[in-house]
Write an enzyme that holds these catalytic residues in place. Structure first.
Site, PDB file in Angstrom:
ATOM      1  N   PRO A 164      22.844  11.554 -33.259  1.00 31.05           N
ATOM      2  CA  PRO A 164      23.837  10.895 -32.055  1.00 31.05           C
ATOM      3  C   PRO A 164      24.865   9.994 -32.993  1.00 31.05           C
ATOM      4  O   PRO A 164      26.219   9.907 -32.362  1.00 31.05           O
ATOM      5  CB  PRO A 164      22.931   9.943 -31.443  1.00 31.05           C
ATOM      6  N   HIS A 168       0.825  -1.118   0.023  1.00 36.33           N
ATOM      7  CA  HIS A 168       0.115  -0.138  -0.045  1.00 36.33           C
ATOM      8  C   HIS A 168       0.775   1.179   0.003  1.00 36.33           C
ATOM      9  O   HIS A 168       0.390   2.256   0.268  1.00 36.33           O
ATOM     10  CB  HIS A 168      -1.052  -0.014   1.343  1.00 36.33           C
TER      11      HIS A 168
END
Length: 541
Positions: free
Chosen positions: A527, A218
Site C-alpha cells: 500500500p 435481548h
C-alpha cells in the site's frame, strides 16, 4: 461452521460461570446444582447483613455474576442465554445466602423474571425467610408502555442498595433505598447491529447506514430505525429522549454502558459526545464507559441517568472488590497541560510560489481522494489505515498552506517534515518526516530539489533499513526519484512499475507485511508503494 468461541451451546453458561470462578476463587463460589441451578455467590457470605440477589438470562455479562461481592450482590441467579432462571434456582439462591435479616430480590421488568423471582419469594416466605422484591423498569424508549423494560439502570440499584446492605441497614431501609432509585432512574439505548445468539443464525435486521433506537437487551427490535450519521448524532438523539424526562435544574449521574460489541475507542467517543451534549453540563459524575449489562455482541450503547442524592453518590463511589464495577468518577472538562520546553514548533516565514503551492494542493487532494482505496488495500495485509494516515496528513497540510515557505525549497522541505512528524502516525509518518527533514538539510547544503529528495530517500533507507525488493514504498519511490529529473510522467511510470512489482513479492522484509503469510501477499501491491504510484500518476495528469 462455528463463528463463536464456544463448545456446545448446551454447556455455554455453565462453562462461562466456571471460567469466571477460576479467576476469583477467593471471592466467588457457586451452588452445586448444575446444570439446572446456576447460582454464583460470595465465597464467604456474611448472613448478619441483608442479602441482595439479582439475576436473569445470561448473555448480559458481566451482569449479573460479575457484580457479586461485598457492597454489591450477595448472589446472582443465571438462566440460559436470554432465558429467565427457574423458580428452583432462585429459591436455592435465597435459601443459600439469606440470614435472619432477610434478602432483597432485584428484578428486571420482564415477565419471566417477575414470575419466577416472585414465586420463589413466596415459597421462601413460606419457609420462614424474610424476602422483599423491587422491579426495575428504567427503559424510556417506549413512552406509552405500561410496563417498561428493565435495562442497565438496574446497576444503580445493585450498587446503592448494596452499599446500604454492606453498612448493616435493615431490610426495610435497603428496600426503601432501592425503590427510591427504581422510581427515578432512566435509560435508553441505540445499536448499529443485532446480536448473535449462540447456536442460531444472526438476524440481519438493519441495513448498512441504519441504527436502531430503544432496543432491549435481548436483541428485540427497537422502537425506531434511523439513518445513522455519526456518534454525535447518535448521542444527540438519545439525550434528546432523556432530556424530555429530566427535572429542571436537577444534576445527574450517568452510566454509559457498552452493549457488548462497541470498541473501547468508540465508547470513549460516546462519552465525549455525552459531555458535549445539551445535557452534558448537568452530568456531575459518570460510571463507565464500560460493558456492564451487555446483549452478547450487540454493537451499541445505552445511557442511564439517575438524579442521585448526596447519600446515593457516596454509595455509588464506595469501593468494591468486583472488578466489573467501573467506579464513579467526576465528569469534567479535559485537563490540558502545556508542552514541555523544547517542543515548541519551529517558525517559518511564509513565502509565495504559485506553482509550488498548486503542486502541494493537488498532492493533498489526491491523497484525500485515495483514502478509502488505500485503506482497503492495506486491510488485506496490514491494519487498514494507510489511506487514513496519509489523508490525515494531507488535510493538516491543506490547513497550513498559508503558513508554508513555498519560495524557499530548503525551508519548505523542513517545514513539511515537521508537519508530518506532528500529524502522521505510525512508522510511515516517522519515515516521511525523516525523508523531508533530510531533504531540507541537503537543500540547505546547496542540493537542488530532486537531489535533495534523493538524499531524503537515502536517509530513510539508512534509518528504516528497507532496500529495493523489500516490498515497501521504497520500491516505488526509488525508481520514481531516479526518473524525476526527466519528467513527472517518467517518474509516474517508474513508480507504477515499482508498485506492481511488489504484488509479485511474496515476502516482505520490512514493515507490518513482514508478519503476513505469502498467500496473503501474492498479487497484492504494497500500500505504501501504491500510494506513491497513485500520487505521481495524479500529479502527472
Amino acid at each position: 461452521m462455528p463463528s463463536q468461541f464456544i463448545n456446545a451451546k448446551e454447556n455455554l453458561v455453565t462453562e462461562a460461570i466456571d471460567g469466571l470462578l477460576r479467576a476469583a476463587p477467593d471471592r466467588l463460589a457457586r451452588l452445586d446444582g448444575y446444570p439446572h441451578i446456576k447460582v454464583v455467590t460470595q465465597r464467604n457470605v456474611d448472613k448478619s447483613k441483608v442479602a441482595l440477589i439479582s439475576g436473569g438470562g445470561s448473555g448480559h455479562e458481566p451482569a449479573h455474576a460479575g457484580f457479586v461481592g461485598p457492597g454489591l450482590l450477595t448472589a446472582a441467579v443465571c438462566g440460559e442465554v436470554f432465558a429467565s432462571p427457574s423458580v428452583e434456582a432462585v429459591l436455592a439462591a435465597i435459601l443459600a445466602v439469606t440470614g435472619p435479616n432477610g434478602c432483597l430480590l432485584i428484578v428486571k421488568n420482564y415477565t419471566g423474571d417477575r414470575l419466577n423471582f416472585g414465586l420463589a419469594a413466596e415459597r421462601a416466605r413460606a419457609l420462614g425467610k424474610r424476602v422483599s422484591m423491587v422491579v426495575v423498569a428504567d427503559d424510556i424508549a417506549l413512552p406509552d408502555l405500561p410496563q417498561p423494560r428493565g435495562v442497565a439502570g438496574t446497576l444503580f440499584v445493585h450498587k446503592i442498595a448494596g452499599a446500604y446492605a454492606e453498612q448493616g441497614y435493615d431490610l426495610a431501609t435497603v428496600t426503601a433505598v432501592a425503590e427510591a432509585v427504581v422510581a427515578r432512574v432512566l435509560s435508553i439505548g441505540m445499536s448499529l447491529d443485532t446480536c448473535t445468539v449462540p447456536g442460531s443464525p444472526k438476524e440481519q435486521r438493519l441495513a448498512d447506514g441504519e441504527a436502531e433506537l430503544g432496543l432491549g437487551i435481548h436483541g428485540e427490535p427497537g422502537v425506531e430505525r434511523i439513518a445513522f450519521e455519526s456518534a454525535a448524532q447518535a448521542v444527540q438523539i438519545t439525550t434528546d429522549r432523556l432530556a424530555a424526562k429530566l427535572e429542571d435544574g436537577q444534576e445527574y449521574i450517568a452510566l454509559i454502558n457498552n452493549l457488548g460489541g462497541a470498541t473501547p475507542l468508540e465508547m470513549s467517543v460516546i462519552a465525549n459526545e455525552l459531555a458535549r451534549s445539551a445535557i452534558g453540563d448537568r452530568i456531575k459524575g459518570v460510571i463507565g464507559p464500560a460493558p456492564m449489562m451487555t446483549s452478547l455482541d450487540m454493537r451499541g450503547f445505552s445511557i442511564s441517568l439517575l438524579p442521585a442524592t448526596e447519600a446515593e453518590q457516596l454509595s455509588l463511589a464506595a469501593p468494591v472488590a468486583a472488578a466489573a464495577w467501573p467506579g464513579l468518577t467526576p465528569f469534567t472538562t479535559p485537563v490540558v497541560q502545556p508542552l514541555p520546553a523544547g517542543m515548541e514548533p519551529a517558525t517559518f516565514t511564509a513565502s509565495a510560489d504559485p506553482a509550488t503551492r498548486a503542486l502541494f494542493e493537488k498532492a493533498c487532494a489526491i491523497l484525500i481522494a485515495e483514502e478509502a482505496a488505500l485503506n482497503a488495500l492495506d486491510a488485506k495485509q496490514g491494519d487498514g489505515d494507510t489511506g487514513s494516515t496519509l489523508a490525515t496528513a494531507a488535510r493538516t497540510m491543506q490547513a497550513s498552506l498559508d503558513q508554508l515557505p513555498f519560495a524557499d525549497t530548503a525551508a519548505l522541505f523542513t517545514a513539511v517534515g515537521q508537519q508530518l512528524s506532528q500529524s502522521m502516525g505510525g512508522s510511515s509518518g516517522v519515515l516521511l518526516a525523516i525523508f523531508f527533514s533530510a531533504a531540507g538539510d541537503a537543500a540547505r547544503g546547496g542540493a537542488d530539489a530532486i537531489s535533495a529528495l534523493r538524499a531524503g530517500l537515502a536517509r530513510i533507507q539508512a534509518v528504516g533499513g528497507a532496500e529495493l525488493g523489500d516490498r515497501t514504498m521504497v520500491d516505488a519511490l526509488s525508481p520514481a526519484l531516479e526518473m524525476l529529473d526527466k519528467s513527472v510522467d517518467a517518474a509516474a511510470i517508474a513508480a507504477r512499475a515499482g508498485a506492481e512489482a511488489t504484488a509479485r513479492m511474496t515476502r516482505a522484509k520490512a514493515g507490518r507485511a513482514a508478519y503476513v503469510s505469502a498467500d496473503q501477499l501474492n498479487g497484492v501491491p504494497d500500500p505504501g508503494a501504491e500510494a506513491v504510484a497513485r500520487l505521481l500518476a495524479g500529479l502527472a495528469d
